[in-house]
Design an enzyme around this catalytic site. Structure first.
Site: not given
Ligand SMILES: NC(=O)C1=CN([C@@H]2O[C@H](COP(=O)(O)OP(=O)(O)OC[C@H]3O[C@@H](n4cnc5c(N)ncnc54)[C@H](OP(=O)(O)O)[C@@H]3O)[C@@H](O)[C@H]2O)C=CC1
Ligand SMILES: O=C(CO)COP(=O)(O)O
Length: 343
Positions: A282, A141, A13, A259, A139, A194
């Site tokens: 992933v 995105s 991606s 995530n 960042g 994060k």
């Protein structure tokens, strides 16, 4: 105007979308895919049906499975494979990368076997003459938004300002605003950690906890990210920027986040293996939780959310129990537990 020669390694991606950004900016772009069917589809149909369904790619974006062809004679190479694959790809590519190339990675994680940051892995694998030409792009995105030109802001960090500026010049445009940044360690750590908190946010949302819980996760998550980051040499102010709080907020709140989605699926009673099978992309936060848990112990840093998530993911702890344990920690002072800005 001379056309800059660029390459992107990794046709998932994010790699495909960064390649599209470079192509939109008038650069010559070679996208390296490990599967021939993926490269063929990009070259003949200008699509990447597995990772970006329904999106048409710039027609002058050329894909190849030949790594040597991809990296030879380039001004800029972006490394955008999952964190655990960076070493192998960099090792194979290294002998063919020229002296004047800038190498930027956009992977968010640590190498689990060594607990190294990805720029450290790259430096170990690249020839000596490239060690000062490495940078990181990070960042808030999500690829799905950048491909439709939604306004997006990122940073490119390097210890050498000229290296960050060279990458910035080739990537920046009207929908993709790139800032340079001097703190490689802080940018890499913010972008990686994060994902742990985003897994927790998906779990929290899936369990039906509300907005208060999510705000708590984001804020206390940032505190523990910054604590480990500072122990590892990051500048505290970096965590207040795009690669810190910016990326944390987007990943904890966006429906695009893999995530967050993985955490949500876990909350519905799926096993970790079932979740990863369903995702098909992933989910960096899983291995990053393991890495951060070990790094926290190594550096003597308290990371309660990471610890609980580690127990949920790998030790079968019930998420509800993990929440109770987080809420039931001993009494503390918020500021004492926050980062020490004078460090
Ligand atoms: N998606 C996003 O919005 C963003 C992602 N990132 C980061 O970018 C990195 C890449 O993520 P993303 O593109 O989303 O991942 P995806 O899951 O979408 O794609 C992964 C890509 O890497 C390839 N790949 C997997 N393993 C290997 C390997 N061993 N050697 C070579 N290629 C391999 C896959 O090939 P194949 O198809 O053949 O399996 C695929 O092309 C991650 O670290 C992620 O955190 C950062 C910012 C935004
Ligand atoms: O890093 C990202 C956005 O900045 C992508 O996050 P996910 O991997 O959770 O989709």
């Amino acid at each position: 105007m001379t056309m800059n020669k660029t390459a992107v390694l990794g046709a998932g991606s994010w790699g495909t979308v960064l390649a599209a950004v470079l192509a939109d900016n008038g650069n010559e772009v070679t996208l390296w895919a490990r599967r021939k069917d993926a490269a063929d589809e990009i070259n003949t149909e200008h699509i990447n049906s597995r990772y970006l369904p329904g999106r048409v790619l710039p027609d002058h974006l050329y894909a190849t499975t030949d790594l040597k062809e991809a990296v030879a004679d380039k001004d800029l190479i972006l490394v955008v494979v999952p964190s655990q694959s960076v070493r192998d790809v960099a090792r194979e590519a290294a002998p063919y990368i020229g002296r004047n190339t800038v190498v930027v990675h956009a992977s968010k994680g640590f190498e689990l076997s060594s607990l190294k940051r990805i720029s450290e892995v790259l430096r170990e694998e690249l020839p000596d003459y490239l060690k000062d030409r490495v940078a990181v792009l990070s960042g808030p995105s999500h690829a799905e938004e950048v491909i439709r030109h939604s306004p997006t802001t990122v940073v490119v960090a390097s210890e050498a300002p000229a290296v960050a500026q060279a990458a910035q010049a080739l990537l920046i445009n009207s929908y993709f605003r790139v800032y340079t940044h001097p703190d490689v360690i802080g940018v890499e750590i913010g972008g990686s950690l994060k994902n742990i908190i985003a897994l927790g946010a998906g779990l929290s949302d899936g369990l039906g906890f509300g907005d208060n819980a999510k705000a708590a996760l984001i804020t206390r998550g940032l505190a523990e990210i910054a604590r480990l980051g500072m122990a590892m040499g990051a500048k505290p102010i970096t965590f207040a920027g795009l690669s810190g709080v910016g990326d944390l907020v987007v990943t904890c709140t966006s429906r695009h986040s893999r995530n967050w989605r993985a955490g949500h699926l876990l909350s519905q009673g799926n096993s970790l293996d079932e979740v990863l099978d369903q995702m098909g992309m992933v989910v960096e936060g899983v291995k990053t939780t393991q890495a951060a848990y070990r790094l926290a112990r190594q550096h003597g840093v308290e990371m309660p959310i990471t610890r609980e998530l580690n127990d949920v993911l790998f030790l079968g702890k019930e998420p509800q129990r993990a929440v109770e344990d987080l809420m039931g920690r001993g009494k503390t002072d918020e500021m004492e537990e926050m980062i020490q800005l004078d460090r």
